[in-house]
Design a protein around this motif. Structure first.
Motif, short mmCIF file in Angstrom:
data_model
loop_
_atom_site.label_atom_id
_atom_site.label_comp_id
_atom_site.label_asym_id
_atom_site.label_seq_id
_atom_site.Cartn_x
_atom_site.Cartn_y
_atom_site.Cartn_z
N ALA A 126 0.87 -1.18 0.00
CA ALA A 126 0.00 0.00 0.00
C ALA A 126 0.91 1.23 0.00
O ALA A 126 1.64 1.46 0.95
N VAL A 127 0.87 1.99 -1.09
CA VAL A 127 1.81 3.09 -1.27
C VAL A 127 1.06 4.41 -1.43
O VAL A 127 0.12 4.52 -2.23
N ALA A 128 1.46 5.40 -0.64
CA ALA A 128 0.87 6.73 -0.73
C ALA A 128 1.86 7.70 -1.37
O ALA A 128 3.08 7.55 -1.21
N VAL A 129 1.34 8.67 -2.11
CA VAL A 129 2.18 9.61 -2.84
C VAL A 129 1.77 11.04 -2.52
O VAL A 129 0.57 11.37 -2.53
N ILE A 130 2.77 11.88 -2.25
CA ILE A 130 2.56 13.32 -2.02
C ILE A 130 3.52 14.07 -2.93
O ILE A 130 4.66 13.64 -3.11
N ASP A 131 3.06 15.18 -3.52
CA ASP A 131 4.00 16.00 -4.28
C ASP A 131 3.77 17.47 -3.95
O ASP A 131 2.75 17.84 -3.37
N ASP A 132 4.77 18.30 -4.29
CA ASP A 132 4.71 19.72 -3.93
C ASP A 132 4.22 20.61 -5.07
O ASP A 132 4.33 21.83 -5.01
N ARG A 133 3.69 20.01 -6.13
CA ARG A 133 3.12 20.72 -7.28
C ARG A 133 4.14 21.51 -8.09
O ARG A 133 3.76 22.29 -8.97
N VAL B 195 -2.59 3.85 -2.70
CA VAL B 195 -3.78 3.98 -1.84
C VAL B 195 -4.17 5.44 -1.60
O VAL B 195 -5.21 5.71 -1.00
N GLY B 196 -3.35 6.37 -2.07
CA GLY B 196 -3.70 7.78 -1.90
C GLY B 196 -2.71 8.67 -2.60
O GLY B 196 -1.52 8.35 -2.69
N ARG B 197 -3.19 9.80 -3.14
CA ARG B 197 -2.32 10.80 -3.78
C ARG B 197 -2.75 12.17 -3.27
O ARG B 197 -3.87 12.61 -3.47
N GLU B 198 -1.84 12.84 -2.58
CA GLU B 198 -2.11 14.16 -2.01
C GLU B 198 -1.06 15.15 -2.50
O GLU B 198 -0.04 14.75 -3.07
N PHE B 199 -1.32 16.43 -2.28
CA PHE B 199 -0.31 17.42 -2.66
C PHE B 199 -0.24 18.55 -1.66
O PHE B 199 -1.18 18.83 -0.91
N THR B 200 0.90 19.20 -1.64
CA THR B 200 1.16 20.36 -0.79
C THR B 200 1.84 21.41 -1.67
O THR B 200 1.63 21.44 -2.87
N ALA C 139 -3.28 17.65 7.79
CA ALA C 139 -4.52 17.28 7.11
C ALA C 139 -4.27 16.17 6.09
O ALA C 139 -4.97 15.14 6.09
N ILE C 140 -3.26 16.34 5.24
CA ILE C 140 -3.04 15.32 4.21
C ILE C 140 -2.47 14.03 4.82
O ILE C 140 -2.80 12.93 4.38
N LEU C 141 -1.64 14.16 5.86
CA LEU C 141 -1.08 12.97 6.49
C LEU C 141 -2.16 12.18 7.24
O LEU C 141 -2.14 10.95 7.26
N THR C 142 -3.10 12.89 7.85
CA THR C 142 -4.20 12.21 8.55
C THR C 142 -5.05 11.43 7.55
O THR C 142 -5.48 10.29 7.82
N THR C 143 -5.30 12.05 6.38
CA THR C 143 -6.05 11.36 5.33
C THR C 143 -5.33 10.09 4.88
O THR C 143 -5.93 9.02 4.73
N LEU C 144 -4.02 10.19 4.70
CA LEU C 144 -3.25 9.04 4.25
C LEU C 144 -3.09 7.98 5.33
O LEU C 144 -3.05 6.78 5.04
N VAL D 270 4.46 2.53 2.51
CA VAL D 270 5.45 3.46 1.99
C VAL D 270 4.76 4.78 1.67
O VAL D 270 3.67 4.80 1.11
N VAL D 271 5.41 5.88 2.06
CA VAL D 271 4.97 7.23 1.66
C VAL D 271 6.07 7.83 0.81
O VAL D 271 7.23 7.92 1.23
N PHE D 272 5.71 8.24 -0.42
CA PHE D 272 6.68 8.89 -1.31
C PHE D 272 6.38 10.38 -1.37
O PHE D 272 5.23 10.79 -1.51
#
Length: 399
Positions: free
Chosen positions: A187-194, A217-222, A231-236, A243-245
């Motif tokens: 289960a891999v989550a992804v975050i990017d800074d746009r 399992v999730g894609r968020e951005f900051t 907020a985004i970490l709680t969602t993930l 793994v969180v990328f």
């Protein structure tokens, strides 16, 4: 003339004679250029080379790292006794600050064009490198980026753009495969800074995960200036990722790791070369444990080549009192490659030395440098890293 032989000859001659910044706030406009050059000998041909990086703002430590790599190269070139058309050559570095801001980056680019530089090394970030590349292209000035990895940079059809590191397709895809196959990421989550870099490398990472059979399992951005990620970490966290990328830079990754720990997220943390710095443990503090963070530098040397890189790192620390962060060796090589092309062409005129630059086959401290038809480095390597005891530890070099 072979630059390395000239440098060695200069060093031998000297021996025979018995001779022995906390980051500032980002500026609204480009900072004045600073130059690095000894007084030119009479009749010397002065060649201006530009360098642009973020020497103010949150990632000023990376921009200064790059600039120092350029200064080392310029000083060595000026001590090498190089000549073009029978005249001694004196290189001058014009250094500009883009604060990792695209608008300031294009202003810095235009300033270097107006100063009639013969070539440019930079920028650091893809988000500043790409818009600046149009300005250099329109002016007919070659540009070598030591660190911009977004594929778009070399896919715009410009004839004078080059990079000395692997791009995000290779970097992100490799990390995605590693997350699934080596770290057991189901289960891999992804975050990017746009940013152009952060979103680009995150997209390629996601493709790599899926190709290896992993599940996103999730894609968020900051954004690249954020400090609150609750907020985004709680969602993930609700998705229970293994793994969180994070696609972005170390200045954001450090605080993010702290908040992951506070929220009880025990996942492995991954990122590209933007987080793979000497400063990350300091930025993360107690939010980072041994072998929790995995990242990749867009380059790598092995075997005998590692001796040259180790020497560079030691010389760099002796000169500047700082460890290499990430990109300084690539900047150093980029300056040497550009100068080598000028010497081979016996001209600093971009029209005349560009063919020699395209045909480069140069053995640098970062390995062999040669470019494909787009200006990308051929056979670009990656160095996979983790952190133990607050220091980067190499896992493997992948080509």
């Amino acid at each position: 003339m072979n630059i390395k032989l000239a440098v060695l000859a200069s060093a031998v001659a000297l021996a025979a004679c018995g001779k022995k910044e906390e980051a500032a706030p980002a500026a609204e406009t480009a900072a004045p250029a600073t130059s690095a050059a000894a007084p030119a000998p009479a009749e010397a041909m002065v060649i201006k080379i530009g360098h642009v990086g973020p020497t103010s703002g949150a990632i000023a430590h990376l921009g200064k790292d790059n600039e120092n790599g350029a200064r080392m190269a310029i000083e060595e070139l000026n001590g090498a006794g190089l000549t073009i058309e029978g005249k001694p050559v004196q290189f001058e570095l014009l250094a500009e600050d883009d604060a990792a801001d695209p608008k300031q980056g294009t202003a810095a680019a235009q300033k270097l064009v107006d100063a009639k530089v013969a070539g440019v090394i930079g920028h650091l970030n893809s988000g500043t490198t790409i818009p600046a590349s149009q300005i250099y292209n329109d002016a007919g000035i070659p540009q070598i980026s030591p660190s911009a990895t977004n594929p778009t940079y070399t896919r715009q059809g410009y004839t004078g753009v080059f990079r000395v590191v692997a791009d995000d397709v290779h970097l992100g895809g490799t990390l995605g495969k590693y997350a699934v196959e080596q770290l057991g990421g189901k289960a891999v989550a992804v975050i990017d800074d746009r940013t152009a870099y952060g979103q680009g490398v995150a997209d390629e990472f996601e493709k790599g995960v899926k190709a290896a059979g992993g599940n996103i399992v999730g894609r968020e951005f900051t954004n690249d200036k954020a400090t609150d990620f609750n907020a985004i970490l709680t969602t993930l966290k609700a998705q229970k990722p293994d793994v969180v990328f994070f696609g972005g830079m170390d200045a954001v990754a450090g605080p993010m790791l702290k908040q992951m720990k506070q929220l009880g997220i025990e996942a492995k943390f991954m990122g590209g070369d933007g987080i793979c710095t000497s400063k990350l443990p300091e930025l993360a503090g107690d939010g980072m444990s041994d072998e929790q963070v995995y990242c990749a530098e867009a380059g790598g040397v092995e075997g005998e080549q590692k001796v040259g890189m180790d020497k560079f790192r030691a010389d760099f620390k002796a000169k500047f009192g700082e460890e290499v962060q990430v990109y300084a060796p690539y900047v150093y090589d980029a300056v040497k490659v550009m100068a080598d092309a000028m010497v081979k062409a016996q001209s600093s005129d971009p029209v005349k030395y560009l063919p020699a630059l395209k045909a480069t086959e140069y053995e640098g401290v970062t390995g062999k440098i040669a470019f494909d038809e787009k200006g990308d480095i051929k056979n670009g390597a990656l160095t996979l890293m983790t952190y133990k005891g607050g220091a980067r530890t190499q896992i493997a070099v992948i080509r």
